[in-house]
Design a protein around this motif. Structure first.
Motif, PDB file in Angstrom:
ATOM      1  N   CYS A 484       0.871  -1.180   0.000  1.00 39.76           N
ATOM      2  CA  CYS A 484       0.000   0.000   0.000  1.00 39.76           C
ATOM      3  C   CYS A 484       0.906   1.228   0.000  1.00 39.76           C
ATOM      4  O   CYS A 484       1.672   1.440   0.940  1.00 39.76           O
ATOM      5  N   TYR A 485       0.816   2.009  -1.029  1.00 39.49           N
ATOM      6  CA  TYR A 485       1.746   3.115  -1.199  1.00 39.49           C
ATOM      7  C   TYR A 485       1.099   4.212  -2.038  1.00 39.49           C
ATOM      8  O   TYR A 485       0.044   4.023  -2.653  1.00 39.49           O
ATOM      9  N   ASP A 486       1.733   5.357  -2.036  1.00 40.41           N
ATOM     10  CA  ASP A 486       1.353   6.463  -2.906  1.00 40.41           C
ATOM     11  C   ASP A 486       2.417   6.591  -3.983  1.00 40.41           C
ATOM     12  O   ASP A 486       3.586   6.247  -3.770  1.00 40.41           O
ATOM     13  N   CYS A 487       2.006   7.081  -5.131  1.00 37.61           N
ATOM     14  CA  CYS A 487       2.941   7.297  -6.233  1.00 37.61           C
ATOM     15  C   CYS A 487       3.364   8.764  -6.226  1.00 37.61           C
ATOM     16  O   CYS A 487       2.553   9.650  -6.484  1.00 37.61           O
ATOM     17  N   VAL A 488       4.619   9.005  -5.903  1.00 34.95           N
ATOM     18  CA  VAL A 488       5.142  10.369  -5.783  1.00 34.95           C
ATOM     19  C   VAL A 488       5.989  10.672  -7.023  1.00 34.95           C
ATOM     20  O   VAL A 488       6.900   9.903  -7.350  1.00 34.95           O
ATOM     21  N   PRO A 489       5.701  11.775  -7.722  1.00 36.51           N
ATOM     22  CA  PRO A 489       6.513  12.114  -8.901  1.00 36.51           C
ATOM     23  C   PRO A 489       7.971  12.332  -8.511  1.00 36.51           C
ATOM     24  O   PRO A 489       8.281  12.840  -7.422  1.00 36.51           O
ATOM     25  N   CYS A 490       8.848  11.927  -9.382  1.00 33.96           N
ATOM     26  CA  CYS A 490      10.274  12.148  -9.152  1.00 33.96           C
ATOM     27  C   CYS A 490      10.563  13.647  -9.162  1.00 33.96           C
ATOM     28  O   CYS A 490       9.903  14.429  -9.866  1.00 33.96           O
ATOM     29  N   ALA A 491      11.545  14.035  -8.390  1.00 30.04           N
ATOM     30  CA  ALA A 491      11.946  15.437  -8.360  1.00 30.04           C
ATOM     31  C   ALA A 491      12.664  15.797  -9.650  1.00 30.04           C
ATOM     32  O   ALA A 491      13.046  14.930 -10.442  1.00 30.04           O
ATOM     33  N   GLU A 492      12.840  17.098  -9.867  1.00 29.95           N
ATOM     34  CA  GLU A 492      13.555  17.549 -11.056  1.00 29.95           C
ATOM     35  C   GLU A 492      14.972  16.991 -11.036  1.00 29.95           C
ATOM     36  O   GLU A 492      15.642  16.991 -10.002  1.00 29.95           O
ATOM     37  N   GLY A 493      15.402  16.521 -12.185  1.00 29.84           N
ATOM     38  CA  GLY A 493      16.736  15.951 -12.282  1.00 29.84           C
ATOM     39  C   GLY A 493      16.806  14.492 -11.909  1.00 29.84           C
ATOM     40  O   GLY A 493      17.881  13.901 -11.952  1.00 29.84           O
ATOM     41  N   GLU A 494      15.651  13.888 -11.535  1.00 27.46           N
ATOM     42  CA  GLU A 494      15.598  12.476 -11.199  1.00 27.46           C
ATOM     43  C   GLU A 494      14.581  11.773 -12.091  1.00 27.46           C
ATOM     44  O   GLU A 494      13.623  12.405 -12.560  1.00 27.46           O
ATOM     45  N   ILE A 495      14.802  10.495 -12.331  1.00 27.15           N
ATOM     46  CA  ILE A 495      13.888   9.732 -13.177  1.00 27.15           C
ATOM     47  C   ILE A 495      13.670   8.350 -12.584  1.00 27.15           C
ATOM     48  O   ILE A 495      14.445   7.879 -11.744  1.00 27.15           O
ATOM     49  N   SER A 496      12.613   7.723 -13.014  1.00 26.90           N
ATOM     50  CA  SER A 496      12.406   6.283 -12.829  1.00 26.90           C
ATOM     51  C   SER A 496      11.828   5.785 -14.141  1.00 26.90           C
ATOM     52  O   SER A 496      10.820   6.297 -14.607  1.00 26.90           O
TER      53      SER A 496
END
Length: 803
Positions: A484-496
């Motif tokens: 059970c989790y939330d999907c958090v956008p990656c910060a600027e300069g980071e990717i997934s």
């Protein structure tokens, strides 16, 4: 089994089984008899040796299993299936059974100290693989350890990460579920609930378990339960009418035909023991006469239950009719006669043959090209049989039989799916296989489509949280399972760039994340380009400024003989115009992609041309002052600052700046760099000063000359003359100094390409200030007031001396 309370004042009554006869378990028992008769009639296996047997009904209870174990170990012999060929029963050499794990555990603890090997066809509890506790236990069915791993892999295969779990509150269910939960955790699967129950629990307990299942958000339920327990739970679930649930079953119930009547399990999937064929077994099962059935209490109960009649000669109990002998087992359709799904039955068959092969190795000698010879007089101890049983290895009906160090066989399963037939019934369909001995990557295979719960054609979804798409990472929800989790956008300069990433990764130094945060793209490179609006405007201003200087020079050259041009040394005027043209043009070196040469040229050219320009203005200012003093009686100052001295001063002042720039280029020249510190998301191409001290020395020298020129021009601003050039020089120097004083903080604080733009603006502004303040008034008179461009007008009140 019927139990009674003991008052400890009298001898307890014997344990008695109650309830209906399990036809499937009866088939298992008859399969053992069938195998023993095959062996006794064989000329290759134990020829001339007759095996005897006893069959006991443990009633699936621990007390009865314990009682039977003591009877077998102590030579007590209540025979249910008598074997007339044996005159006297000896202590048993081996035990085939029990079916359930819990009774098997109880029996093994008693048989173990006597060294009597126990071969179970159906006890799957992983705990029984512990040879320290159960040294004499073997089985032909795989351990639940393998089944638990297979079930966890199955759940993971279909992407289910949020499941419910129910189990029998017994050794089988508790140990099996514990192994499954451990394997599931390793696969990243979360369990919303885990409920245990038993068939003898109060109905309130069963209802509570059914309510938990019905109200849960997990749409997949893994059931590690015995058939008898499932037969209690499923009716309660039917009454509550839950939403379609995808059942994942253990081998104990997922292939039990009794379960097929519960349609809410349609689409169930689970691992079952491999289906097999035992030639001649069905004929043996149905070849039973009333006389043969009457000889055994178990067969009598079976016959009377199957046909609804009584085999007794007197009045039938319960008002049933007396069997007339025309009953035909061939026409019966029940678990006893159903040999289409021989799974556990084959485990019984293999267990009997395992014991027979072991005895064969002890008392028989195999000779080449001759039948084996067996010595029936050899006395065999159970411990001898135990040692040889560990080494047994043979193949029967295409199935290999052997045991590992834990007494377990190689784990092979069929993936069974409950599919609805065209006539509305439900049948077992094999859709895949699991073989733990296969190479990695081939352990689990599927070859048919699966029918899912509710008749769905797509794999049902059972997750606590939807998958996090690329560009996001999982953020665990406090106090809830990891699924059970939330999907958090990656910060600027980071990717997934994968689904369900736990972390975002930083892009390399020269890369930046795209808008979707799922890919690193090269950072945009920023510099003041000729193609952008700001660059075009500055370029245009530079060209206009240089063109203006050329036009003014042409005007002055055409009117070079006029008084206003000849005043204040026209050579310095032309040199100043040339220097201003270079100032305008050197600003172009600041535009465009920085290179090694452009970085060195832009600052040094700027420094030298500006000093040349200021030197000319300084020379013109000194000329004004000297010219005024030359008009005084007896003054001979102009001979000390004539045209040669003026040229020498300009060269000298400029040479000092040239020396500074040369040292700068030799010791620590400017060079192009990629500035990635000011902005994270882009790269600024700029020129590093190399030596900041040299740069400020260049600016300081220009500032020193400008200040000196401003002071001298300020002193000469009110000298009596109709056209006193010092006034215009003063104003131009005022503009020049103001521009460069404001340039310093603007230059330091401006980011990126705007630093270059500020520097170009300072160059252009100061250059335009000089050209307009010094030359615009003269050009205006030359072009539009020619009547004022006369020597008489220039002399005015105080005649000026032409130089």
């Amino acid at each position: 089994m019927r139990t009674t309370e003991h008052n400890y004042t009298s001898v307890p009554e014997p344990l008695q089984c109650t309830g209906s006869l399990d036809f499937r378990e009866l088939r298992f028992a008859c399969a053992m008899v069938f195998a023993i008769k095959e062996i006794n009639n064989s000329s290759e296996l134990l020829p001339g040796v007759t095996l005897g047997y006893q069959i006991h009904d443990s009633c699936s209870s621990v007390p009865m299993a314990v009682k039977i174990a003591f009877q077998l170990a102590n030579d007590m012999d209540p025979v249910f299936f008598p074997n007339e060929s044996c005159s006297k029963s000896a202590t048993v050499h081996a035990v085939v059974g029990e079916s359930g794990s819990t009774p098997s555990i109880a029996m093994s603890r008693i048989l173990g100290p006597f060294g009597i090997p126990q071969v179970s066809p159906y006890a799957t509890c992983a705990c029984l693989s512990d040879k320290k506790q159960y040294p004499t236990f073997f089985r032909t069915i795989p351990s639940d350890y393998f089944q638990a791993a297979a079930l966890a892999r199955l759940v993971k295969h279909f992407g289910w990460t949020w499941i419910g779990a129910v189990r029998s509150d017994s050794d089988y269910g508790n140990n099996g579920m514990a192994a499954f939960l451990q394997a599931a955790q390793a696969e990243g699967i979360c369990v919303e609930y885990s409920e245990a129950f038993y068939r003898t629990n109060p109905r309130a307990k069963i209802q509570r378990v059914a309510e938990v299942i019905s109200r849960s958000t997990a749409r997949v339920v893994v059931a590690f339960a015995a058939p008898g327990d499932m037969l209690v739970l499923l009716p309660e679930l039917e009454r509550q009418a839950p939403p379609p649930l995808q059942w994942i079953g253990s081998e104990a119930w997922v292939t039990d035909p009794e379960m097929l009547r519960y349609r809410l399990c349609a689409g169930a999937v689970g691992f079952g023991i491999r289906r097999s064929v035992i030639p001649g077994l069905r004929e043996f099962l149905v070849d039973l006469t009333p006389a043969q059935a009457s000889a055994s209490p178990l067969l009598t109960e079976f016959w009377e239950t199957a046909f609804g009649c009584s085999l007794g000669k007197g009045p039938a109990e319960g008002g049933r009719k007396v069997c007339d002998g025309r009953e035909d087992l061939h026409q019966l359709q029940n678990p006893y006669t159903d040999t289409s799904q021989l799974r556990i039955t084959n485990m019984v068959y293999k267990a009997v043959y395992a014991v027979a092969h072991t005895m064969h190795s002890l008392i028989c000698t195999d000779q080449p090209n001759a039948p084996p010879h067996c010595d029936k007089n050899i006395h065999i101890e159970p411990r001898q049989l135990l040692e040889r049983l560990r080494m047994v290895n043979f193949t029967r009906n295409g199935y290999k039989v052997s045991f590992d160090a834990n007494g377990d066989p190689v784990a092979t399963y069929e993936l069974v799916n409950w599919q609805v037939t065209r006539d509305g019934g439900v049948e077992f369909v094999t859709v895949g296989h699991y073989d733990a001995s296969a190479p990695e990557g081939q352990v689990f295979s599927m070859h048919r489509n699966i029918t899912w719960a509710g008749g769905q054609t797509q794999v049902p979804v059972s997750v606590c949280s939807e998958s996090c798409p690329p560009g996001t990472r999982k953020a665990m929800q406090r106090g809830r399972p990891v699924c059970c989790y939330d999907c958090v956008p990656c910060a600027e300069g980071e990717i997934s760039n994968t689904t369900d990433s736990l972390d975002c990764v930083n892009c390399p130094a020269e890369y930046w994340s795209n808008a979707q945060r799922d890919e690193c793209v090269p950072k945009p490179i920023e510099f003041l380009s000729f193609h952008e609006v700001l660059g075009i405007i500055l370029t245009a201003c530079s060209v206009i400024g240089a063109s203006t200087a050329i036009v003014v020079a042409m005007v002055f050259y055409r009117h070079r003989d006029t008084p206003i041009v000849r005043a204040n040394n026209h050579e310095l005027s032309f040199l100043l115009l040339f220097a201003l043209k270079l100032c305008f043009l050197c600003s172009l070196t600041f535009i465009g992609r920085p290179s090694e040469w452009s970085c060195m040229l832009r600052h040094t050219a700027f420094g030298i041309t500006f000093v040349l320009c200021i030197s000319c203005v300084l020379g013109k200012t000194i000329v004004v002052l000297m010219a005024f003093r030359a008009t005084l009686p007896g003054s001979n100052v102009m001979k000390w600052f004539g045209p040669p001295q003026q040229r020498l001063s300009v060269v000298s002042f400029t040479l000092v700046q040239a020396v500074i720039c040369t040292l700068w280029l030799v010791l620590s020249p400017p060079f192009p760099i990629k500035n990635m510190k000011h902005y994270k998301e882009k790269i600024i191409l700029e020129c590093d000063l190399g030596s900041a001290s040299a740069f400020w020395a260049v600016l300081g020298y220009i500032g020193l000359l400008s200040a000196l020129c401003f002071v001298l021009a300020f002193l000469a601003r009110k000298l009596p003359d109709n056209f006193n050039e010092a006034k215009f020089i003063t104003f131009s120097m005022l503009i020049f100094c103001a521009v460069w004083i404001t340039f310093i903080p603007a230059y330091v604080s401006s980011p990126g390409k705007f630093t270059v733009a500020v520097e170009i603006f300072a160059i252009l502004a100061s250059s335009f200030g000089l050209i307009f303040c010094i030359f615009a008034p003269k050009c205006f008179i030359i072009l539009f007031r020619p009547e004022q461009n006369t020597k008489k007008h220039m002399m005015g009140k105080v005649p000026s001396k032409s130089l």
